[in-house]
Write a protein that holds these residues in place. Structure first.
Motif, PDB file in Angstrom:
ATOM      1  N   LEU A  42       0.865  -1.131  -0.105  1.00 44.16           N
ATOM      2  CA  LEU A  42       0.057   0.150   0.009  1.00 44.16           C
ATOM      3  C   LEU A  42       0.712   1.138  -0.048  1.00 44.16           C
ATOM      4  O   LEU A  42       2.061   1.279   0.513  1.00 44.16           O
ATOM      5  CB  LEU A  42      -1.033   0.009   1.068  1.00 44.16           C
ATOM      6  CG  LEU A  42      -1.967  -1.014   1.269  1.00 44.16           C
ATOM      7  CD1 LEU A  42      -2.736  -1.133   2.689  1.00 44.16           C
ATOM      8  CD2 LEU A  42      -3.060  -1.172   0.240  1.00 44.16           C
ATOM      9  N   ASP A  43       0.367   2.296  -0.681  1.00 46.68           N
ATOM     10  CA  ASP A  43       1.150   3.547  -0.944  1.00 46.68           C
ATOM     11  C   ASP A  43      -0.015   4.735  -0.692  1.00 46.68           C
ATOM     12  O   ASP A  43      -1.028   4.790  -1.242  1.00 46.68           O
ATOM     13  CB  ASP A  43       1.876   3.645  -2.051  1.00 46.68           C
ATOM     14  CG  ASP A  43       2.673   5.082  -2.077  1.00 46.68           C
ATOM     15  OD1 ASP A  43       2.982   5.659  -1.013  1.00 46.68           O
ATOM     16  OD2 ASP A  43       2.817   5.541  -3.169  1.00 46.68           O
ATOM     17  N   ARG A  44       0.362   5.695   0.444  1.00 46.89           N
ATOM     18  CA  ARG A  44      -0.589   6.884   0.429  1.00 46.89           C
ATOM     19  C   ARG A  44      -0.276   8.046  -0.435  1.00 46.89           C
ATOM     20  O   ARG A  44       0.743   8.332  -0.603  1.00 46.89           O
ATOM     21  CB  ARG A  44      -0.208   7.436   1.925  1.00 46.89           C
ATOM     22  CG  ARG A  44      -1.360   8.579   2.027  1.00 46.89           C
ATOM     23  CD  ARG A  44      -1.246   8.975   3.786  1.00 46.89           C
ATOM     24  NE  ARG A  44      -2.260   9.935   3.845  1.00 46.89           N
ATOM     25  CZ  ARG A  44      -3.379   9.630   4.488  1.00 46.89           C
ATOM     26  NH1 ARG A  44      -3.652   8.303   4.683  1.00 46.89           N
ATOM     27  NH2 ARG A  44      -4.299  10.741   4.765  1.00 46.89           N
ATOM     28  N   SER A  45      -1.415   8.190  -1.193  1.00 48.70           N
ATOM     29  CA  SER A  45      -1.516   8.961  -2.296  1.00 48.70           C
ATOM     30  C   SER A  45      -1.635  10.366  -1.842  1.00 48.70           C
ATOM     31  O   SER A  45      -2.759  10.649  -1.406  1.00 48.70           O
ATOM     32  CB  SER A  45      -2.192   8.709  -3.336  1.00 48.70           C
ATOM     33  OG  SER A  45      -2.390   9.593  -4.516  1.00 48.70           O
ATOM     34  N   ASN A  46      -0.688  11.310  -1.778  1.00 44.62           N
ATOM     35  CA  ASN A  46      -0.898  12.484  -1.327  1.00 44.62           C
ATOM     36  C   ASN A  46      -1.253  13.690  -2.360  1.00 44.62           C
ATOM     37  O   ASN A  46      -1.757  14.776  -2.105  1.00 44.62           O
ATOM     38  CB  ASN A  46       0.386  13.321  -0.860  1.00 44.62           C
ATOM     39  CG  ASN A  46       1.011  12.512   0.501  1.00 44.62           C
ATOM     40  OD1 ASN A  46       0.151  12.048   1.103  1.00 44.62           O
ATOM     41  ND2 ASN A  46       2.410  12.287   0.402  1.00 44.62           N
ATOM     42  N   GLN A  54      -5.243  13.024  -2.177  1.00 44.56           N
ATOM     43  CA  GLN A  54      -6.025  12.860  -0.789  1.00 44.56           C
ATOM     44  C   GLN A  54      -7.150  12.098  -0.638  1.00 44.56           C
ATOM     45  O   GLN A  54      -8.090  11.990  -0.115  1.00 44.56           O
ATOM     46  CB  GLN A  54      -6.363  14.500  -0.451  1.00 44.56           C
ATOM     47  CG  GLN A  54      -5.185  15.340  -0.326  1.00 44.56           C
ATOM     48  CD  GLN A  54      -4.087  15.023   0.818  1.00 44.56           C
ATOM     49  OE1 GLN A  54      -4.407  14.419   1.626  1.00 44.56           O
ATOM     50  NE2 GLN A  54      -2.822  15.222   0.429  1.00 44.56           N
ATOM     51  N   GLY A  61      -6.370   8.627   0.551  1.00 42.76           N
ATOM     52  CA  GLY A  61      -5.770   7.801   1.283  1.00 42.76           C
ATOM     53  C   GLY A  61      -4.966   6.618   0.821  1.00 42.76           C
ATOM     54  O   GLY A  61      -4.007   7.060  -0.377  1.00 42.76           O
ATOM     55  N   PHE A  62      -4.983   5.431   0.947  1.00 41.19           N
ATOM     56  CA  PHE A  62      -3.739   4.477   0.650  1.00 41.19           C
ATOM     57  C   PHE A  62      -4.356   3.673  -0.884  1.00 41.19           C
ATOM     58  O   PHE A  62      -5.689   3.739  -0.869  1.00 41.19           O
ATOM     59  CB  PHE A  62      -3.689   3.174   1.606  1.00 41.19           C
ATOM     60  CG  PHE A  62      -3.065   3.769   2.771  1.00 41.19           C
ATOM     61  CD1 PHE A  62      -1.767   3.661   2.686  1.00 41.19           C
ATOM     62  CD2 PHE A  62      -3.737   4.178   3.940  1.00 41.19           C
ATOM     63  CE1 PHE A  62      -0.922   4.117   3.879  1.00 41.19           C
ATOM     64  CE2 PHE A  62      -3.034   4.709   5.183  1.00 41.19           C
ATOM     65  CZ  PHE A  62      -1.606   4.612   4.972  1.00 41.19           C
ATOM     66  N   GLU A  63      -3.378   3.603  -1.719  1.00 36.07           N
ATOM     67  CA  GLU A  63      -3.685   2.887  -2.750  1.00 36.07           C
ATOM     68  C   GLU A  63      -2.685   1.693  -3.038  1.00 36.07           C
ATOM     69  O   GLU A  63      -1.628   1.729  -2.267  1.00 36.07           O
ATOM     70  CB  GLU A  63      -3.603   3.853  -4.139  1.00 36.07           C
ATOM     71  CG  GLU A  63      -4.565   4.793  -4.153  1.00 36.07           C
ATOM     72  CD  GLU A  63      -6.047   4.164  -4.573  1.00 36.07           C
ATOM     73  OE1 GLU A  63      -5.958   3.374  -5.461  1.00 36.07           O
ATOM     74  OE2 GLU A  63      -7.056   4.620  -3.964  1.00 36.07           O
ATOM     75  N   VAL A 107      -7.989  -0.684   5.244  1.00 31.67           N
ATOM     76  CA  VAL A 107      -7.167   0.486   5.230  1.00 31.67           C
ATOM     77  C   VAL A 107      -8.088   1.479   5.457  1.00 31.67           C
ATOM     78  O   VAL A 107      -9.312   1.474   4.785  1.00 31.67           O
ATOM     79  CB  VAL A 107      -6.142   0.552   4.039  1.00 31.67           C
ATOM     80  CG1 VAL A 107      -5.328  -0.515   3.891  1.00 31.67           C
ATOM     81  CG2 VAL A 107      -7.234   0.589   2.767  1.00 31.67           C
ATOM     82  N   ARG A 142      -9.462   4.969   4.408  1.00 31.94           N
ATOM     83  CA  ARG A 142      -9.493   5.863   3.205  1.00 31.94           C
ATOM     84  C   ARG A 142     -10.627   6.785   3.092  1.00 31.94           C
ATOM     85  O   ARG A 142     -11.660   6.551   3.963  1.00 31.94           O
ATOM     86  CB  ARG A 142      -9.853   4.968   2.132  1.00 31.94           C
ATOM     87  CG  ARG A 142      -9.001   3.558   1.731  1.00 31.94           C
ATOM     88  CD  ARG A 142      -9.537   2.789   0.540  1.00 31.94           C
ATOM     89  NE  ARG A 142      -9.097   3.819  -0.730  1.00 31.94           N
ATOM     90  CZ  ARG A 142      -9.582   3.462  -2.029  1.00 31.94           C
ATOM     91  NH1 ARG A 142     -10.323   2.429  -2.036  1.00 31.94           N
ATOM     92  NH2 ARG A 142      -9.041   4.115  -2.988  1.00 31.94           N
TER      93      ARG A 142
END
Length: 399
Positions: free
Chosen positions: A258-262, A265, A267-269, A315, A317
């Motif tokens: 998982l990676d948080r997309s900033n 905004q 949440g995690f992808e 997660v 989101r």
């Protein structure tokens, strides 16, 4: 006396007192440079390998290559006690051979084969040891018996019967391991080393007569249970390494984390990771003294993704469902990394990397990674060596 006067007096005193009085003479420490030890009366120059070498004429020196210049500070008593000395070997005739473009430093092969022949531990132990190579010289500093082993390797490079060999590689994926049925009695097993806690290798190897090899390959070509994945025939300079890699054009991708997309905004992808599936072979043959067989250093690695197992995670989101799907790849891997001694030039070397389910085959199911694919696929590597007669003629002409 103020601080400024004291500082000035100290500077003047340091400039007038000699280096020996300040305790900076290396002779006072008990360690001597090798050249100073050679000049010392009563010390045998041959102790440092400077002078007539017992391994001549195989060992040669060139002007301006005094080994004493490279010897670290060592007490003479230690050198006498351990019987240490130099061996200087002229390898210019070998490095001048027509090496491939991928071989930037052919002298590296001599270092690798010395390690295989002597073991690497003795070069990193209590004894002072040096092993280095340039394009013209191989230099070794060790005990006399170790230098003798280095000399054996050196002669197998420089005085080989053939400068160039031809290595033929065939990689076969066999769905059915019952190819052994009518040929197994004609296979001569090769003893491989141990694996893990002293257990046998999962891989197997045999020596095969060329006629039997061609019969086996012809039988495989008529059956859909076999696939010739790769066939290559390459010239290789004696002692060098042939590298070959074959596999799928595109790596197997899976959602592994998982990676948080900033940026948006949300949440995690899931992240997309990849595994390269295929076979990597590194083979280095070194001719033995009789010119009829080689020692083969082989490093064979094979990786296959059997399937991807789906799992779900929760997660946080801001947008979308809280549950997400991830993949857990099921991977099979096989590796054979050792030296196979005394492989005759007139026989085929057949290596089985073991069962790697579905490697280079249609695994079936969704995305070609599901259930229903071949479960007994065996990876076979067929190796043949041929001597290069032209290189033998060149060698004979030089002599």
């Amino acid at each position: 006396m103020n601080r400024r006067t004291a500082l000035f007096s100290t500077m003047m005193l340091g400039g007038l007192i000699g280096r020996a009085a300040r305790g900076q003479d290396r002779r006072s420490s008990g360690f001597r440079p090798a050249q100073e030890m050679v000049d010392e009366p009563g010390l045998d120059p041959d102790l440092l390998g400077i002078g007539t070498d017992p391994l001549a004429p195989e060992i040669g020196r060139r002007g301006g290559s005094d080994p004493a210049e490279d010897l670290p500070f060592t007490p003479p008593s230690q050198i006498k006690q351990q019987g240490l000395g130099w061996g200087i070997f002229n390898i210019a005739p070998y490095t001048a051979l027509p090496h491939s473009r991928d071989t930037a430093k052919p002298e590296t092969a001599l270092i690798e084969w010395v390690f295989r022949h002597t073991g690497s531990d003795i070069w990193h132990g209590e004894d002072l040891a040096v092993l280095s190579a340039t394009s013209k010289q191989l230099r070794a500093f060790h005990r006399e018996e170790v230098i003798a082993k280095v000399n054996e390797v050196y002669k197998r490079f420089v005085d080989a019967w053939f400068d160039v060999l031809t290595l033929r590689v065939r990689i076969v994926a066999a769905v059915d391991p019952r190819w052994r049925l009518d040929v197994f009695s004609r296979l001569e097993p090769v003893r491989l080393g141990t694996q893990g806690r002293g257990g046998p290798q999962a891989q197997q190897a045999w020596l095969v007569e060329p006629s039997t090899t061609e019969q086996l390959m012809a039988t495989m070509s008529l059956s859909q249970a076999f696939r010739l994945v790769e066939e290559r025939k390459e010239p290789i300079v004696n002692g060098q390494t042939l590298s070959l890699r074959t596999g799928l054009k595109d790596p197997i991708t899976y959602r592994g984390g998982l990676d948080r997309s900033n940026t948006v905004q949300i949440g995690f992808e899931p992240t997309v990771d990849a595994i390269e599936e295929g076979v990597e072979l590194r083979a280095s043959p070194l001719l033995r003294d009789d010119g009829t067989s080689v020692d083969l250093a082989v490093d064979l690695r094979a990786t296959v993704v059997k399937r991807k197992h789906l799992t779900r995670v929760i997660v946080p989101r801001q947008i979308g469902p809280a549950e997400m799907d991830l993949d857990v790849p099921e991977v099979a891997h096989s590796r054979l990394n050792q030296t196979i001694p005394k492989w005759p030039l007139d026989k085929t070397l057949l290596i089985s990397a073991g069962i790697l389910p579905g490697i280079f085959m249609n695994k079936g199911g969704p995305l070609n990674l599901g259930f229903g694919g071949p479960s007994q696929t065996e990876l076979l590597v067929v190796l043949d060596l041929q001597s290069n007669l032209e290189s033998a003629r060149r060698r004979r002409d030089r002599r």
